[in-house]
Design a protein around this motif. Structure first.
Motif, PDB file in Angstrom:
ATOM      1  N   ILE A 226       1.323  -9.705  -4.658  1.00  0.00           N
ATOM      2  CA  ILE A 226       0.068  -8.899  -4.281  1.00  0.00           C
ATOM      3  C   ILE A 226       0.762  -7.240  -4.083  1.00  0.00           C
ATOM      4  O   ILE A 226       0.343  -6.438  -4.551  1.00  0.00           O
ATOM      5  CB  ILE A 226      -0.349  -9.323  -2.766  1.00  0.00           C
ATOM      6  N   MET A 227       1.714  -7.314  -3.355  1.00  0.00           N
ATOM      7  CA  MET A 227       2.707  -5.987  -3.024  1.00  0.00           C
ATOM      8  C   MET A 227       3.068  -5.479  -4.437  1.00  0.00           C
ATOM      9  O   MET A 227       3.060  -4.283  -4.728  1.00  0.00           O
ATOM     10  CB  MET A 227       3.696  -6.047  -2.112  1.00  0.00           C
ATOM     11  N   SER A 228       3.341  -6.353  -5.347  1.00  0.00           N
ATOM     12  CA  SER A 228       3.925  -5.907  -6.606  1.00  0.00           C
ATOM     13  C   SER A 228       2.862  -5.207  -7.430  1.00  0.00           C
ATOM     14  O   SER A 228       2.989  -4.300  -8.417  1.00  0.00           O
ATOM     15  CB  SER A 228       4.562  -6.997  -7.447  1.00  0.00           C
ATOM     16  N   ALA A 229       1.651  -5.718  -7.253  1.00  0.00           N
ATOM     17  CA  ALA A 229       0.418  -5.365  -8.030  1.00  0.00           C
ATOM     18  C   ALA A 229       0.018  -3.936  -7.544  1.00  0.00           C
ATOM     19  O   ALA A 229      -0.206  -3.047  -8.362  1.00  0.00           O
ATOM     20  CB  ALA A 229      -0.663  -6.368  -7.604  1.00  0.00           C
ATOM     21  N   PHE A 230       0.253  -3.690  -6.315  1.00  0.00           N
ATOM     22  CA  PHE A 230      -0.001  -2.337  -5.538  1.00  0.00           C
ATOM     23  C   PHE A 230       1.026  -1.405  -6.458  1.00  0.00           C
ATOM     24  O   PHE A 230       1.031  -0.211  -6.901  1.00  0.00           O
ATOM     25  CB  PHE A 230       0.314  -2.165  -4.191  1.00  0.00           C
ATOM     26  N   GLY A 231       2.445  -1.761  -6.479  1.00  0.00           N
ATOM     27  CA  GLY A 231       3.653  -1.351  -7.093  1.00  0.00           C
ATOM     28  C   GLY A 231       3.132  -0.860  -8.536  1.00  0.00           C
ATOM     29  O   GLY A 231       3.689   0.121  -9.183  1.00  0.00           O
ATOM     30  N   LEU A 232       2.507  -2.029  -9.139  1.00  0.00           N
ATOM     31  CA  LEU A 232       2.384  -1.726 -10.696  1.00  0.00           C
ATOM     32  C   LEU A 232       1.209  -0.519 -10.885  1.00  0.00           C
ATOM     33  O   LEU A 232       1.334   0.144 -11.801  1.00  0.00           O
ATOM     34  CB  LEU A 232       1.864  -3.038 -11.155  1.00  0.00           C
ATOM     35  N   GLY A 233       0.288  -0.651  -9.937  1.00  0.00           N
ATOM     36  CA  GLY A 233      -0.890   0.365  -9.780  1.00  0.00           C
ATOM     37  C   GLY A 233      -0.256   1.801  -9.780  1.00  0.00           C
ATOM     38  O   GLY A 233      -0.373   2.776 -10.467  1.00  0.00           O
ATOM     39  N   SER A 261      -7.255   5.844  -2.391  1.00  0.00           N
ATOM     40  CA  SER A 261      -6.502   5.480  -1.129  1.00  0.00           C
ATOM     41  C   SER A 261      -6.591   4.794  -0.202  1.00  0.00           C
ATOM     42  O   SER A 261      -6.168   3.783   0.533  1.00  0.00           O
ATOM     43  CB  SER A 261      -5.382   7.007  -1.236  1.00  0.00           C
ATOM     44  N   ALA A 262      -7.816   5.600   0.357  1.00  0.00           N
ATOM     45  CA  ALA A 262      -8.402   5.025   1.811  1.00  0.00           C
ATOM     46  C   ALA A 262      -8.959   3.684   1.587  1.00  0.00           C
ATOM     47  O   ALA A 262      -9.063   3.034   2.524  1.00  0.00           O
ATOM     48  CB  ALA A 262      -9.325   6.020   2.475  1.00  0.00           C
ATOM     49  N   LEU A 263      -9.255   3.499   0.417  1.00  0.00           N
ATOM     50  CA  LEU A 263      -9.990   1.961   0.281  1.00  0.00           C
ATOM     51  C   LEU A 263      -8.781   0.843   0.094  1.00  0.00           C
ATOM     52  O   LEU A 263      -9.246  -0.181   0.308  1.00  0.00           O
ATOM     53  CB  LEU A 263     -10.862   2.103  -1.093  1.00  0.00           C
ATOM     54  N   ALA A 264      -7.583   1.180  -0.328  1.00  0.00           N
ATOM     55  CA  ALA A 264      -6.624   0.331  -0.540  1.00  0.00           C
ATOM     56  C   ALA A 264      -6.247  -0.479   0.880  1.00  0.00           C
ATOM     57  O   ALA A 264      -6.224  -1.875   0.542  1.00  0.00           O
ATOM     58  CB  ALA A 264      -5.445   1.026  -0.975  1.00  0.00           C
ATOM     59  N   PRO A 265      -6.112   0.118   1.991  1.00  0.00           N
ATOM     60  CA  PRO A 265      -5.749  -0.815   3.007  1.00  0.00           C
ATOM     61  C   PRO A 265      -6.681  -1.675   3.663  1.00  0.00           C
ATOM     62  O   PRO A 265      -6.864  -2.873   3.937  1.00  0.00           O
ATOM     63  CB  PRO A 265      -5.521   0.192   4.304  1.00  0.00           C
ATOM     64  N   LEU A 266      -8.279  -0.934   3.412  1.00  0.00           N
ATOM     65  CA  LEU A 266      -9.211  -1.768   3.926  1.00  0.00           C
ATOM     66  C   LEU A 266      -9.429  -2.899   2.856  1.00  0.00           C
ATOM     67  O   LEU A 266     -10.188  -4.073   3.223  1.00  0.00           O
ATOM     68  CB  LEU A 266     -10.540  -0.947   3.516  1.00  0.00           C
ATOM     69  N   SER A 267      -8.972  -3.109   1.612  1.00  0.00           N
ATOM     70  CA  SER A 267      -9.013  -4.157   0.674  1.00  0.00           C
ATOM     71  C   SER A 267      -8.596  -5.264   1.386  1.00  0.00           C
ATOM     72  O   SER A 267      -8.897  -6.569   1.090  1.00  0.00           O
ATOM     73  CB  SER A 267      -8.613  -4.001  -0.488  1.00  0.00           C
ATOM     74  N   PHE A 268      -7.252  -5.196   2.040  1.00  0.00           N
ATOM     75  CA  PHE A 268      -6.590  -6.189   2.569  1.00  0.00           C
ATOM     76  C   PHE A 268      -7.518  -6.904   3.942  1.00  0.00           C
ATOM     77  O   PHE A 268      -7.432  -8.078   4.008  1.00  0.00           O
ATOM     78  CB  PHE A 268      -5.265  -5.633   3.374  1.00  0.00           C
ATOM     79  N   LEU A 269      -8.350  -6.043   4.508  1.00  0.00           N
ATOM     80  CA  LEU A 269      -9.218  -6.600   5.627  1.00  0.00           C
ATOM     81  C   LEU A 269     -10.249  -7.390   4.905  1.00  0.00           C
ATOM     82  O   LEU A 269     -10.710  -8.416   5.787  1.00  0.00           O
ATOM     83  CB  LEU A 269      -9.549  -5.606   6.349  1.00  0.00           C
ATOM     84  N   VAL A 270     -10.837  -7.155   3.955  1.00  0.00           N
ATOM     85  CA  VAL A 270     -12.076  -7.719   3.413  1.00  0.00           C
ATOM     86  C   VAL A 270     -11.915  -8.647   2.176  1.00  0.00           C
ATOM     87  O   VAL A 270     -12.873  -9.514   1.760  1.00  0.00           O
ATOM     88  CB  VAL A 270     -13.153  -6.495   3.013  1.00  0.00           C
ATOM     89  N   ILE A 271     -10.808  -8.593   1.461  1.00  0.00           N
ATOM     90  CA  ILE A 271     -10.819  -9.300   0.347  1.00  0.00           C
ATOM     91  C   ILE A 271      -9.680 -10.707   0.693  1.00  0.00           C
ATOM     92  O   ILE A 271      -8.446 -10.236   0.891  1.00  0.00           O
ATOM     93  CB  ILE A 271     -10.420  -8.782  -1.144  1.00  0.00           C
ATOM     94  N   GLU A 272      -9.990 -11.899   0.811  1.00  0.00           N
ATOM     95  CA  GLU A 272      -9.183 -12.955   0.905  1.00  0.00           C
ATOM     96  C   GLU A 272      -8.604 -13.680  -0.108  1.00  0.00           C
ATOM     97  O   GLU A 272      -7.563 -14.100  -0.252  1.00  0.00           O
ATOM     98  CB  GLU A 272     -10.049 -14.186   1.811  1.00  0.00           C
ATOM     99  N   LEU A 279      -5.758  -7.442  -8.017  1.00  0.00           N
ATOM    100  CA  LEU A 279      -6.728  -6.677  -8.664  1.00  0.00           C
ATOM    101  C   LEU A 279      -7.058  -5.317  -8.025  1.00  0.00           C
ATOM    102  O   LEU A 279      -6.968  -4.332  -8.436  1.00  0.00           O
ATOM    103  CB  LEU A 279      -7.742  -7.225  -9.295  1.00  0.00           C
ATOM    104  N   ALA A 280      -7.690  -5.355  -6.818  1.00  0.00           N
ATOM    105  CA  ALA A 280      -8.247  -4.368  -6.059  1.00  0.00           C
ATOM    106  C   ALA A 280      -6.882  -3.305  -5.583  1.00  0.00           C
ATOM    107  O   ALA A 280      -7.312  -2.067  -5.914  1.00  0.00           O
ATOM    108  CB  ALA A 280      -8.704  -4.720  -4.724  1.00  0.00           C
ATOM    109  N   VAL A 281      -6.020  -3.689  -5.242  1.00  0.00           N
ATOM    110  CA  VAL A 281      -4.770  -2.812  -4.834  1.00  0.00           C
ATOM    111  C   VAL A 281      -4.084  -2.079  -5.849  1.00  0.00           C
ATOM    112  O   VAL A 281      -3.660  -1.035  -6.083  1.00  0.00           O
ATOM    113  CB  VAL A 281      -3.930  -3.556  -3.902  1.00  0.00           C
ATOM    114  N   PHE A 282      -4.329  -2.991  -7.078  1.00  0.00           N
ATOM    115  CA  PHE A 282      -3.888  -2.155  -8.377  1.00  0.00           C
ATOM    116  C   PHE A 282      -4.535  -1.099  -8.869  1.00  0.00           C
ATOM    117  O   PHE A 282      -4.147   0.138  -9.111  1.00  0.00           O
ATOM    118  CB  PHE A 282      -3.974  -3.379  -9.562  1.00  0.00           C
ATOM    119  N   VAL A 283      -5.923  -1.389  -8.708  1.00  0.00           N
ATOM    120  CA  VAL A 283      -6.884  -0.141  -9.065  1.00  0.00           C
ATOM    121  C   VAL A 283      -6.712   0.936  -8.231  1.00  0.00           C
ATOM    122  O   VAL A 283      -6.451   2.043  -8.355  1.00  0.00           O
ATOM    123  CB  VAL A 283      -8.094  -0.594  -9.352  1.00  0.00           C
TER     124      VAL A 283
END
Length: 392
Positions: A226-233, A261-272, A279-283
């Motif tokens: 998951i963290m690598s997906a953020f890195g790929l993005g 950017s503000a939505l990326a941390p929130l995605s960890f809270l709402v997407i299980e 996919l979310a953190v990549f975008v």
């Protein structure tokens, strides 16, 4: 960090302090190192020396037996890693064509950081820690640093200006340049923006893995993906966003992509679901391209070329001080009281602050500035007796 936290028995506040230690010396060294980069005779030798020393410090972390020992090594790393950004960015500013400066600086900072630091690092380092232990993983971190030091020494040339404007990036600066840089509105806004993005990034990188493993029960391997997906993005958007800003302007690009950017941390809270979260953190990692612009592109374009190293060093240094040093200490303490989800809310808030202050930027993209200057010239009426050609 989950491996280190379990082995050394660290609480969240101590985790934040470890992240803050390197940021403190990085902050101070970035400002001083930025000034030194404007003065040194050989930027290549300067860069190679920095790479070797902080790579050795990274290696030595594998021997850390206590929290204090690890803190000391983190301080040493930041001291010698901090100046690398001002020197590399001033070299690129000197050699880049004006219409490609945003792309070049963004590509090297965001894409390289995303590829090696955020994609390969979570996969390789977590795998090594799983196979061996976290100490052995640290021992391996010396290899890329020494390899790059050798490559830079053999391949890099001393920077050569591509234009009269670029030549000034390598020229000496007169006394009093600090006051001049501090009076520049864009530099001050860049300090605030980069500080916000550092709050966003450090809180996300330090505490999102702990949230996934400790709260959600995600395996270390899935967390690393998951963290690598953020890195790929970060790697892909890291050069696309500055490229867009070369054409559309720094200000509108910073505002639009900063909001993502503000939505990326929130995605960890709402997407299980791990796949959907990846996919979310990549975008949403697209906003990282704005952080690179605030760190180097905008301040470098906003001042005389001769003080570009200092102009870049100030946002980097002060951004590290507030976002990299104070932020993880405070965020870690807050997370101990209110839970790890609060750290992700703080991360989102940092991105929102950066986006808000981007609204007050003065446009610096050469293409846009020239276009607006041309419009002003064309709209200026000719004086009596002047031919129409003068207006153009």
């Amino acid at each position: 960090m989950p491996f280190i936290q379990a082995d050394l028995g660290l609480n969240n506040a101590q985790v934040g302090q470890l992240a803050a230690a390197a940021a403190l010396t990085w902050a101070l060294a970035s400002i001083v190192g930025g000034r030194i980069s404007d003065k040194v005779a050989s930027k290549r030798t300067y860069l190679v020396t920095l790479l070797v020393i902080f790579s050795v410090a990274s290696f030595m972390q594998g021997f850390a037996a206590t929290f204090v020992h690890l803190i000391i090594l983190r301080l040493m790393m930041g001291l010698f890693e901090g100046p690398t950004i001002p020197v590399t960015q001033s070299v690129l500013a000197m050699e880049s064509s004006p219409h490609r400066r945003g792309f070049n600086l963004g590509f090297t900072m965001n894409t390289a950081n995303g590829l090696f630091g955020s994609i390969l690092a979570p996969l390789v380092i977590v795998a090594l820690a799983n196979i061996f232990d976290w100490r052995t993983a640290f021992f391996f971190t010396i290899l890329p640093g020494l390899i790059m030091a050798f490559v830079i020494w053999k391949v890099m040339r001393e920077p050569e200006a591509t234009s009269a404007e670029a030549a000034q990036y390598g020229g000496p600066a007169e006394k009093g340049q600090l006051k001049e840089v501090l009076r520049n509105r864009n530099v001050l806004l860049s300090v605030i923006m980069f500080s916000g993005f550092m709050v966003y990034l450090i809180a996300l990188q330090v505490f999102a893995p702990l949230f996934l493993t400790n709260i959600r029960g995600t395996s270390a391997s899935s967390m690393s993906l998951i963290m690598s997906a953020f890195g790929l993005g970060t790697a892909l958007w890291g050069f696309i966003v500055p490229l867009i800003s070369d054409r559309m302007g720094r200000k509108p690009t910073a505002v639009v992509f900063g909001l993502l950017s503000a939505l990326a941390p929130l995605s960890f809270l709402v997407i299980e679901n791990p796949v959907l979260l990846g996919l979310a953190v990549f975008v949403l990692a697209a906003g990282m391209g704005v952080g690179g612009m605030a760190m180097s592109v905008i301040p470098a374009e906003s001042v005389r070329p001769a003080v570009a190293g200092l102009a870049v060093g100030l946002p980097v240094g002060l951004g590290e001080l507030f976002g990299g040093f104070l932020n993880p200490i405070v965020t870690g303490a807050v997370a101990d009281v209110y839970g790890l989800s609060s750290a992700l809310l703080i991360s989102s808030g940092g991105a929102l602050v950066a986006t808000f202050f981007a609204l007050f930027l003065k446009e610096t993209a050469p293409r846009i500035v020239r276009r607006r200057a041309g419009e002003v010239v064309q709209q200026t009426p000719a004086r009596d007796g002047e031919p129409d050609a003068v207006k153009a």
